[in-house]
Enzyme design. Structure first.
Site, mmCIF file in Angstrom:
data_model
loop_
_atom_site.group_PDB
_atom_site.id
_atom_site.type_symbol
_atom_site.label_atom_id
_atom_site.label_comp_id
_atom_site.label_asym_id
_atom_site.label_seq_id
_atom_site.Cartn_x
_atom_site.Cartn_y
_atom_site.Cartn_z
ATOM 1 N N LYS A 146 0.968 -1.613 -0.199
ATOM 2 C CA LYS A 146 0.382 -0.048 -0.030
ATOM 3 C C LYS A 146 0.937 1.128 -0.091
ATOM 4 O O LYS A 146 0.629 1.971 -0.526
ATOM 5 C CB LYS A 146 -0.911 0.006 1.733
ATOM 6 N N ASP A 179 -11.165 2.849 4.675
ATOM 7 C CA ASP A 179 -11.809 0.829 4.970
ATOM 8 C C ASP A 179 -12.935 1.533 4.882
ATOM 9 O O ASP A 179 -13.585 0.079 4.602
ATOM 10 C CB ASP A 179 -11.149 1.064 5.930
ATOM 11 N N GLN A 192 -4.514 -1.431 9.677
ATOM 12 C CA GLN A 192 -4.496 -2.719 8.979
ATOM 13 C C GLN A 192 -5.358 -3.684 9.923
ATOM 14 O O GLN A 192 -4.897 -3.960 11.335
ATOM 15 C CB GLN A 192 -3.238 -3.309 8.960
HETATM 16 N N1 L37 Z 1 -8.574 -2.110 3.442
HETATM 17 N N2 L37 Z 1 -7.445 -4.657 3.378
HETATM 18 C C1 L37 Z 1 -7.824 -3.065 3.749
HETATM 19 N N3 L37 Z 1 -7.921 -3.238 5.204
HETATM 20 C C2 L37 Z 1 -7.662 -3.856 6.094
HETATM 21 O O1 L37 Z 1 -8.005 -4.261 7.428
HETATM 22 N N4 L37 Z 1 -7.108 -6.087 5.997
HETATM 23 C C3 L37 Z 1 -7.195 -5.023 5.447
HETATM 24 C C4 L37 Z 1 -7.404 -5.579 4.301
HETATM 25 N N5 L37 Z 1 -6.754 -6.491 2.980
HETATM 26 C C5 L37 Z 1 -5.818 -6.262 2.459
HETATM 27 O O2 L37 Z 1 -4.597 -5.341 2.254
HETATM 28 N N6 L37 Z 1 -5.842 -7.194 2.043
HETATM 29 C C6 L37 Z 1 -4.677 -7.402 0.184
HETATM 30 C C7 L37 Z 1 -5.469 -9.384 0.002
HETATM 31 C C8 L37 Z 1 -4.179 -9.192 -1.676
HETATM 32 C C9 L37 Z 1 -3.859 -8.458 -1.922
HETATM 33 C C10 L37 Z 1 -3.730 -6.902 -1.146
HETATM 34 C C11 L37 Z 1 -4.295 -6.499 -0.163
HETATM 35 C C12 L37 Z 1 -2.931 -8.316 -3.076
HETATM 36 O O3 L37 Z 1 -2.103 -7.476 -3.916
HETATM 37 N N7 L37 Z 1 -2.506 -9.655 -3.410
HETATM 38 C C13 L37 Z 1 -1.887 -9.965 -4.842
HETATM 39 C C14 L37 Z 1 -0.745 -10.977 -4.236
HETATM 40 C C15 L37 Z 1 -0.126 -10.648 -3.505
HETATM 41 C C16 L37 Z 1 1.372 -11.284 -3.109
HETATM 42 O O4 L37 Z 1 1.753 -11.939 -3.854
HETATM 43 O O5 L37 Z 1 1.551 -11.604 -1.657
HETATM 44 C C17 L37 Z 1 -2.427 -10.891 -5.759
HETATM 45 O O6 L37 Z 1 -2.337 -10.609 -6.909
HETATM 46 O O7 L37 Z 1 -3.974 -10.890 -5.210
#
Ligand code: L37
Ligand code: NAP
Length: 294
Positions: free
Chosen positions: A54, A121, A98
């Protein structure tokens, strides 16, 4: 015919490009840029990864980010004090705590302390309440649910009048995404761990949103031919051939489902990048509202 693969990574990149241009215009006009404060408590690896992604995304589009990493044993009072300071800080337009928080902290109290105008959020009880009611606009819509709808919209998938099935009823994904689908005039079914004959319910879905956190639970023969599938699940499964020792899979058995669905998001590269793009969107919208004095 195999399904259209909905490229969340590319759609998120396009959205980041749009935001970048808006931020540059804002800076030229007012000298100000949107600012996001991230609050991370403890050392959960997944949360650390997401918060890092982020902050990186903020930098990429020209947003300021302010990061606060607190120890696992931080007291409720200290965390509340930080939230209040951030509420009062005019360089901060969005506050993200988070989740999940460690058990000794009261999530509801912390989320309620975030100023409504900075609740990027969308988890403040007032924003959730407004999201759930007819003709009440929340200031912010939660990022992951908003990203799911944006993926459908930008892929040209109509929602109105469709049978939508949501798997999962959590506060952060299942429940809010169901509310959004209802507002968009889908006919809605919400499933959870006590739902009977899940495959039969899923077979009704023109639009399926899977957010259960069970690796590849939804099989190909559960899918209605031509359905649109948004797979929110992020599950690590052991994989010795991968250098990390694991790989990420969704809640849907992708290889089976893609032969039957009309469109499907992959994991990774589907909803995840959209979650982050929507956070940048919300922070920028919040800053615009503040600058406009609204
Ligand atoms: N806004 N999001 C917000 N607030 C929270 O309190 N827990 C939480 C939340 N969740 C969160 O950020 N989830 C999330 C899950 C996956 C990704 C980003 C955010 C993401 O980008 N995933 C990538 C792979 C990442 C990796 O390789 O580890 C994807 O392509 O799915
Ligand atoms: P959660 O809080 O654990 O909720 C899971 C939901 O699924 C609950 O409602 C639960 O039912 C239901 N469920 C569990 N097992 C089930 C089963 N066997 N059959 C039917 N329903 C079942 O999870 P969450 O926070 O919503 O997250 C869900 C998934 O999305 C996780 O994999 C998470 O990592 C991922 N996620 C991704 C992003 C992203 O940006 N891509 C963001 C957030 C989360 P009950 O209510 O009855 O317990």
């Amino acid at each position: 015919m195999p399904a259209q693969i909905i490229d969340g990574k590319a759609i998120a990149a396009a959205i980041r490009g749009e935001i970048k241009a808006e931020v540059e215009a804002m800076k030229a006009a007012s000298g100000q840029v949107p600012g996001l404060a991230t609050v991370l408590v403890g050392e959960r690896k997944d949360s650390q990864t997401y918060v890092r992604m982020k902050k990186k995304a903020c930098a990429e589009v020209g947003l300021n980010s302010f990061s606060y990493d607190l120890p696992e044993d931080v007291s409720q009072e200290e965390l509340l004090k930080l939230v209040q300071d951030l509420n009062a800080n005019s360089d901060v337009h969005g506050i993200l705590v988070q989740l999940p928080l460690p058990d000794h902290l009261d999530t509801e109290t912390i989320l309620s302390a975030i100023s409504l105008e900075k609740d990027v959020d969308g988890f403040h009880p007032v924003n959730i309440g407004r999201l759930s009611m007819k003709q009440r606009e929340p200031l912010f819509v939660p990022c992951t649910p908003k990203g799911c709808i944006e993926l459908l919209d930008r892929t040209g998938i109509e929602i109105e009048g469709k049978q939508a099935v949501v798997l999962g009823r959590s506060n952060i994904v299942g429940l809010p995404v169901a509310m959004l689908l209802l507002h968009r005039h889908a006919t809605l079914t919400i499933c959870h761990s006590r739902t009977r004959d899940l495959p039969q319910v899923v077979r009704q879905a023109d639009i399926l949103i899977a957010a259960v956190g069970r690796a590849e639970m939804v099989r190909g023969d559960w899918i209605k031919p031509g359905a649109a599938i948004i797979d929110v699940g992020i599950n690590a499964v052991d994989d010795p051939t991968n250098e990390r020792g694991y790989r990420l899979v969704g809640d849907v058995a992708f290889d089976e489902a893609k032969e039957i669905a009309g469109a499907i998001t992959p994991v990774p590269g589907g909803v995840g990048p959209m979650t982050i793009a929507m956070l940048l969107r919300n922070t920028t919208d919040g800053a615009k509202r503040t600058l406009a004095g609204a």
